[in-house]
Motif scaffolding. Structure first.
Motif, short mmCIF file in Angstrom:
data_model
loop_
_atom_site.label_atom_id
_atom_site.label_comp_id
_atom_site.label_asym_id
_atom_site.label_seq_id
_atom_site.Cartn_x
_atom_site.Cartn_y
_atom_site.Cartn_z
N UNK A 60 -5.75 7.82 -10.67
CA UNK A 60 -5.98 7.77 -9.23
C UNK A 60 -5.59 6.39 -8.71
N UNK A 61 -4.79 6.37 -7.64
CA UNK A 61 -4.45 5.11 -6.99
C UNK A 61 -5.63 4.73 -6.09
N UNK A 62 -6.33 3.67 -6.46
CA UNK A 62 -7.52 3.26 -5.73
C UNK A 62 -7.18 2.54 -4.44
N UNK A 63 -6.07 1.83 -4.44
CA UNK A 63 -5.67 1.09 -3.23
C UNK A 63 -4.22 0.67 -3.33
N UNK A 64 -3.59 0.61 -2.16
CA UNK A 64 -2.30 -0.06 -2.01
C UNK A 64 -2.47 -0.97 -0.80
N UNK A 140 10.26 5.35 -5.84
CA UNK A 140 11.17 6.48 -5.65
C UNK A 140 10.75 7.39 -4.50
N UNK A 141 9.46 7.66 -4.40
CA UNK A 141 8.98 8.69 -3.48
C UNK A 141 8.50 8.17 -2.14
N UNK A 142 8.26 6.87 -2.04
CA UNK A 142 7.76 6.33 -0.77
C UNK A 142 8.66 5.21 -0.24
N UNK A 143 8.76 4.13 -0.99
CA UNK A 143 9.49 2.97 -0.47
C UNK A 143 10.97 3.28 -0.24
N UNK A 144 11.59 4.05 -1.15
CA UNK A 144 13.02 4.35 -0.99
C UNK A 144 13.30 5.46 0.01
N UNK A 156 0.55 2.43 7.35
CA UNK A 156 0.19 3.82 7.65
C UNK A 156 0.96 4.80 6.77
N UNK A 157 2.27 4.61 6.64
CA UNK A 157 3.09 5.52 5.83
C UNK A 157 2.71 5.44 4.35
N UNK A 158 2.45 4.24 3.87
CA UNK A 158 2.08 4.05 2.47
C UNK A 158 0.72 4.66 2.19
N UNK A 159 -0.24 4.51 3.11
CA UNK A 159 -1.56 5.11 2.90
C UNK A 159 -1.48 6.64 2.89
N UNK A 160 -0.65 7.23 3.75
CA UNK A 160 -0.46 8.69 3.72
C UNK A 160 0.11 9.14 2.39
N UNK A 161 1.09 8.39 1.88
CA UNK A 161 1.67 8.73 0.59
C UNK A 161 0.63 8.60 -0.52
N UNK A 162 -0.20 7.55 -0.48
CA UNK A 162 -1.24 7.34 -1.50
C UNK A 162 -2.21 8.52 -1.52
N UNK A 163 -2.62 8.99 -0.36
CA UNK A 163 -3.54 10.12 -0.29
C UNK A 163 -2.89 11.39 -0.85
#
Length: 194
Positions: A60-64, A140-144, A156-163
């Motif tokens: 589980x990704x706890x935080x970004x 690969x799936x978010x930053x690129x 906001x975009x990174x937190x949506x991807x993390x969830x």
């Protein structure tokens, strides 16, 4: 030859650092976390950095935490926030030898919380495989795949991807469960045994 002897400088050891111990098998959440940084740019070329934190048992990704210049104090602030939100700190945190992780601020926090900082050997990213694998997926799936118009847009975009990563993506290494499902199952077992 002058016969002069040069003393080699003795390496400084942080108080909370581990002395390359064997890694024990993880049997429950929060026994071991991993942390690392990933760099990227906003659309206009300004640099951003993301501190990624993963629970090694559940994946589980706890935080970004996304910012423009992150220091050891920022790492401590994120760790303190996670401690307040989760009510727990890990037994061990795997990190590389970056300046933010060898900082006095993080060393003091880890010492105070009785958390062992387990540093990777220089040039050995395989010492921290969970975060390296996660960061590859994150890249690969978010930053690129996103343009970030501002720091807020990136957050906001990174937190949506993390969830989505935690709640909707099954992992073959987790018997095709999501990290959230693994964490929930482990906490249910823990409550039943209490």
């Amino acid at each position: 030859m002058e016969g002069l002897n040069l003393r080699s400088k003795r390496p400084r050891r942080n108080r909370a650092a581990a002395h390359r111990l064997e890694r024990v098998a993880l049997t429950q959440p929060h026994q071991g976390w991993s942390m690392d940084f990933v760099a990227d740019n906003l659309f206009d070329g300004r640099k951003i950095r993301a501190l990624t934190i993963v629970d090694n048992f559940s994946r589980q990704c706890l935080a970004i935490h996304v910012g423009q210049s992150l220091k050891g104090e920022d790492v401590v602030a994120v760790m303190t926030r996670l401690q307040q939100e989760l009510g727990v700190v890990p037994t061990r945190i795997q990190v590389d030898n970056g300046s933010e992780f060898i900082s006095k601020a993080l060393d003091r926090w880890a010492y105070d919380q009785q958390v062992t900082l387990d540093f990777s050997r220089p040039g050995k990213p395989t010492d921290n495989p969970y975060i390296e694998s996660f960061n590859g997926s994150f890249r690969d799936e978010c930053l690129n795949t996103h343009w970030f118009l501002s720091l807020t847009d990136a957050q906001e975009k990174i937190e949506r991807w993390r969830q989505e990563y935690n709640g909707f993506r099954p992992h073959s290494s987790l018997q095709n469960l999501t990290p959230d499902e693994v964490m929930a199952a482990a906490l249910t077992v823990e409550l039943q045994n209490a």
